[in-house]
Write a protein that holds these residues in place. Structure first.
Motif, PDB file in Angstrom:
ATOM      1  N   ALA A 193     -97.789   2.629  60.542  1.00 30.72           N
ATOM      2  CA  ALA A 193     -99.069   2.291  61.161  1.00 30.72           C
ATOM      3  C   ALA A 193    -100.012   3.466  61.328  1.00 30.72           C
ATOM      4  N   THR A 194     -99.586   4.673  60.996  1.00 31.70           N
ATOM      5  CA  THR A 194    -100.425   5.848  61.242  1.00 31.70           C
ATOM      6  C   THR A 194    -101.207   6.308  60.011  1.00 31.70           C
ATOM      7  N   ILE A 195    -101.025   5.626  58.898  1.00 32.28           N
ATOM      8  CA  ILE A 195    -101.611   6.094  57.642  1.00 32.28           C
ATOM      9  C   ILE A 195    -103.015   5.556  57.402  1.00 32.28           C
ATOM     10  N   TYR A 196    -103.255   4.281  57.695  1.00 28.25           N
ATOM     11  CA  TYR A 196    -104.376   3.584  57.082  1.00 28.25           C
ATOM     12  C   TYR A 196    -105.693   3.687  57.837  1.00 28.25           C
ATOM     13  N   GLY A 197    -105.648   4.130  59.090  1.00 29.54           N
ATOM     14  CA  GLY A 197    -106.893   4.321  59.822  1.00 29.54           C
ATOM     15  C   GLY A 197    -107.801   5.342  59.179  1.00 29.54           C
ATOM     16  N   ARG A 198    -107.213   6.339  58.514  1.00 26.18           N
ATOM     17  CA  ARG A 198    -108.037   7.385  57.888  1.00 26.18           C
ATOM     18  C   ARG A 198    -108.858   6.844  56.714  1.00 26.18           C
ATOM     19  N   TYR A 199    -108.487   5.659  56.221  1.00 25.84           N
ATOM     20  CA  TYR A 199    -109.243   5.041  55.128  1.00 25.84           C
ATOM     21  C   TYR A 199    -110.163   3.927  55.632  1.00 25.84           C
ATOM     22  N   GLY A 200    -110.301   3.821  56.959  1.00 19.55           N
ATOM     23  CA  GLY A 200    -111.216   2.847  57.530  1.00 19.55           C
ATOM     24  C   GLY A 200    -110.591   1.516  57.877  1.00 19.55           C
ATOM     25  N   PHE A 201    -109.288   1.348  57.674  1.00 17.27           N
ATOM     26  CA  PHE A 201    -108.616   0.118  58.082  1.00 17.27           C
ATOM     27  C   PHE A 201    -108.435   0.109  59.594  1.00 17.27           C
ATOM     28  N   GLY A 202    -108.539  -1.075  60.184  1.00 13.62           N
ATOM     29  CA  GLY A 202    -108.276  -1.231  61.606  1.00 13.62           C
ATOM     30  C   GLY A 202    -107.234  -2.309  61.830  1.00 13.62           C
ATOM     31  N   SER A 203    -106.369  -2.087  62.809  1.00 15.84           N
ATOM     32  CA  SER A 203    -105.395  -3.112  63.189  1.00 15.84           C
ATOM     33  C   SER A 203    -106.156  -4.282  63.796  1.00 15.84           C
ATOM     34  N   ALA A 204    -106.146  -5.429  63.112  1.00 11.24           N
ATOM     35  CA  ALA A 204    -107.036  -6.530  63.462  1.00 11.24           C
ATOM     36  C   ALA A 204    -106.323  -7.813  63.833  1.00 11.24           C
ATOM     37  N   LEU A 205    -105.063  -7.960  63.404  1.00 20.85           N
ATOM     38  CA  LEU A 205    -104.362  -9.230  63.592  1.00 20.85           C
ATOM     39  C   LEU A 205    -102.976  -8.967  64.166  1.00 20.85           C
ATOM     40  N   PRO A 206    -102.877  -8.844  65.494  1.00 21.57           N
ATOM     41  CA  PRO A 206    -101.569  -8.616  66.104  1.00 21.57           C
ATOM     42  C   PRO A 206    -100.684  -9.841  65.974  1.00 21.57           C
ATOM     43  N   ALA A 207     -99.394  -9.606  66.075  1.00 24.94           N
ATOM     44  CA  ALA A 207     -98.410 -10.690  66.012  1.00 24.94           C
ATOM     45  C   ALA A 207     -97.483 -10.585  67.217  1.00 24.94           C
ATOM     46  N   VAL A 208     -96.819 -11.684  67.530  1.00 22.98           N
ATOM     47  CA  VAL A 208     -95.884 -11.743  68.650  1.00 22.98           C
ATOM     48  C   VAL A 208     -94.481 -11.979  68.117  1.00 22.98           C
ATOM     49  N   ARG A 209     -93.553 -11.170  68.610  1.00 19.59           N
ATOM     50  CA  ARG A 209     -92.131 -11.367  68.314  1.00 19.59           C
ATOM     51  C   ARG A 209     -91.465 -11.964  69.550  1.00 19.59           C
ATOM     52  N   PHE A 210     -90.895 -13.154  69.394  1.00 20.95           N
ATOM     53  CA  PHE A 210     -90.202 -13.832  70.494  1.00 20.95           C
ATOM     54  C   PHE A 210     -88.708 -13.596  70.409  1.00 20.95           C
ATOM     55  N   SER A 211     -88.093 -13.405  71.572  1.00 21.34           N
ATOM     56  CA  SER A 211     -86.642 -13.420  71.693  1.00 21.34           C
ATOM     57  C   SER A 211     -86.322 -14.315  72.880  1.00 21.34           C
ATOM     58  N   VAL A 212     -85.561 -15.377  72.640  1.00 17.82           N
ATOM     59  CA  VAL A 212     -85.338 -16.391  73.663  1.00 17.82           C
ATOM     60  C   VAL A 212     -83.854 -16.483  73.998  1.00 17.82           C
ATOM     61  N   ASP A 213     -83.526 -16.287  75.276  1.00 17.94           N
ATOM     62  CA  ASP A 213     -82.194 -16.573  75.803  1.00 17.94           C
ATOM     63  C   ASP A 213     -82.162 -18.068  76.070  1.00 17.94           C
ATOM     64  N   THR A 214     -81.576 -18.825  75.155  1.00 15.98           N
ATOM     65  CA  THR A 214     -81.696 -20.282  75.230  1.00 15.98           C
ATOM     66  C   THR A 214     -80.989 -20.866  76.452  1.00 15.98           C
ATOM     67  N   ARG A 215     -79.913 -20.222  76.919  1.00 12.89           N
ATOM     68  CA  ARG A 215     -79.206 -20.750  78.088  1.00 12.89           C
ATOM     69  C   ARG A 215     -80.059 -20.626  79.340  1.00 12.89           C
ATOM     70  N   ARG A 216     -80.827 -19.551  79.432  1.00 13.58           N
ATOM     71  CA  ARG A 216     -81.707 -19.383  80.591  1.00 13.58           C
ATOM     72  C   ARG A 216     -83.004 -20.159  80.438  1.00 13.58           C
ATOM     73  N   ALA A 217     -83.595 -20.088  79.255  1.00 13.85           N
ATOM     74  CA  ALA A 217     -84.910 -20.701  79.064  1.00 13.85           C
ATOM     75  C   ALA A 217     -84.862 -22.214  79.189  1.00 13.85           C
ATOM     76  N   GLY A 218     -83.862 -22.840  78.580  1.00 14.37           N
ATOM     77  CA  GLY A 218     -83.785 -24.301  78.600  1.00 14.37           C
ATOM     78  C   GLY A 218     -84.978 -24.933  77.909  1.00 14.37           C
ATOM     79  N   TRP A 219     -85.193 -26.203  78.184  1.00 16.11           N
ATOM     80  CA  TRP A 219     -86.325 -26.926  77.618  1.00 16.11           C
ATOM     81  C   TRP A 219     -87.076 -27.617  78.734  1.00 16.11           C
TER      82      TRP A 219
END
Length: 434
Positions: free
Chosen positions: A149-175
């Protein structure tokens, strides 16, 4: 929309001359030539630290990459069959922008430089060469996903589309969600390829930041591509609505976590057109027999998952950068999207490479339609670099955050106006790597 074929664009002369002066040959590679295709693809695999590909895997990759503009850097005394010391490939793809329209984007992938040739200006020549080629071809925007992630800003690219990583403890979370309509069906891997292609092509048009997929990508997700990791563990289901139409697809693997029949379920791809389809697929994953943990990356910031469980503390969310954009033509890029409130501002854009530099008047009417033109004499209301403009473009990154980081210089009232104008819903996202 009609898109140009990037393969028709020649190698950038500036990068060619720069690298020639260092004893290197920079050129577009014709992957229809067997003698050129295999070394190029092997070099890409080496650059991403992959295992040596089988002939079957190379042939499969070639089907995809041969549709792109492939550029390599070679030692000047290289002979037929020698691997390039650097690679890059590109193509023009439709990008959905706020308001539901599409704009042609110069997509960049396969960027590698051999470890033996570091610090010789090769990466700079590759990236700047792509941007000059895209700009010269009339493309208003470039994009990529990155391994560093540290390379492309120097060429004018910007981080524009963040993503979410989910981790779910299914026994606790339930439905705790509702009972979704429709039904779920298991699908064979070959069927999943078509299901993913069909649903994704429809769904991507409803959310800014997404690009069109391709057959090779769906084959990788579905586990039908040669050499694909965990391919024999891939399973999948589809959601079918009351009219018999496929509205969602979940592709996943399960892995024994403890040796005692407790498993982790990893979502390889979840794509859904409707709220019921998404809820039904999440419910399937979270209530799967013997599964204690569900993990899923590249999800959206407004995904309903935390609100579908009984205990939100069973859901861990990690936000990270994913899609990067680079504005090349300010007037065309900014006028392609819609805005949430009227605006009449002059933006001064700094761009070391010159493509987007200048003062630009952004005028947005009450319907959200923009006109953008060079501002000859008006004082700027906001000053920002092209990377910040590129981060702001898709509507996922807030102007207030950029201003707080010192990346936008403007009065608070102007920052607030930019924040409200560029905002869009649903949350922009990019759901694949490219």
């Amino acid at each position: 929309m009609t898109l140009i074929d990037a393969r028709d664009i020649p190698a950038d002369a500036t990068s060619r001359d720069r690298l020639n002066g260092s004893g290197l040959d920079y050129r577009v590679v014709d992957l229809s030539d067997d003698a050129a295709a295999t070394p190029f693809l092997r070099a890409v695999g080496r650059g991403f630290l992959g295992e040596e590909s089988t002939p079957e895997a190379l042939a499969h990759s070639r089907q995809t990459v041969s549709q792109r503009r492939t550029t390599g850097v070679f030692e000047t005394d290289a002979v037929s069959g020698d691997l390039p010391v650097a690679t890059i490939d590109s193509w023009v793809t439709p990008l959905t922008v706020p308001g539901g329209a599409e704009i042609g984007m110069w997509a960049i992938s396969g960027v590698t430089v051999a470890a033996t040739h570091r610090r010789r200006g090769i990466a700079r020549s590759l990236l700047e060469g792509e941007l000059r080629a895209a700009h010269g071809a009339g493309i208003a925007l470039a994009g990529l996903t990155v391994s560093e992630a540290t390379i492309y800003g120097r060429y004018g690219f910007g981080s524009a589309l963040p993503a979410v990583r989910f981790s779910v403890d299914t026994r606790r979370a339930g439905w705790g969600g509702h009972e979704p309509s429709g039904r779920l069906e298991y699908r064979e891997r070959a069927q999943l390829v078509d299901d993913l292609a069909t649903v994704h092509e429809r769904a991507r048009r409803t959310r800014a930041g997404r690009i069109a997929g391709w057959a090779g990508r769906w084959e990788q997700f579905a586990g039908t591509a040669p050499g694909e990791t965990d391919r024999d563990k891939v399973r999948g289901v589809r959601h079918v609505d009351a009219d018999g139409e496929t509205r969602g697809v979940l592709v996943y693997t399960v892995t024994d976590r403890s040796g005692s029949f407790r498993f982790g379920l990893n979502v390889r791809m979840l794509v859904a057109e409707t709220a019921d389809a998404r809820a039904a697929l999440w419910r399937f994953a979270l209530q799967h027999d013997l599964v204690d943990e569900v993990t899923a990356d590249l999800q959206t910031a407004d995904d309903p998952l935390p609100w579908l469980v009984a205990d939100q503390r069973g859901v861990t969310q990690e936000v990270h950068d994913h899609g990067w954009l680079r504005v090349l033509d300010v007037a065309r890029a900014l006028s392609a999207r819609k805005y949430s409130v009227p605006v009449d501002l002059v933006l001064r854009i700094h761009d070391p490479l010159g493509f987007a530099a200048g003062d630009w008047r952004l005028h947005v009417d009450v319907s959200g339609v923009a006109t953008v033109e060079a501002a000859e004499s008006a004082a700027p209301d906001a000053v920002l670099g092209v990377a910040a403009l590129s981060s702001l473009y898709a509507g996922a990154v807030r102007a207030t955050a950029l201003a707080g980081a010192g990346l936008i210089d403007a009065e608070a009232s102007v920052v607030d106006l930019l924040d409200r104008a560029f905002f869009t819903s649903p949350a922009p996202s990019l759901d694949i790597w490219y």
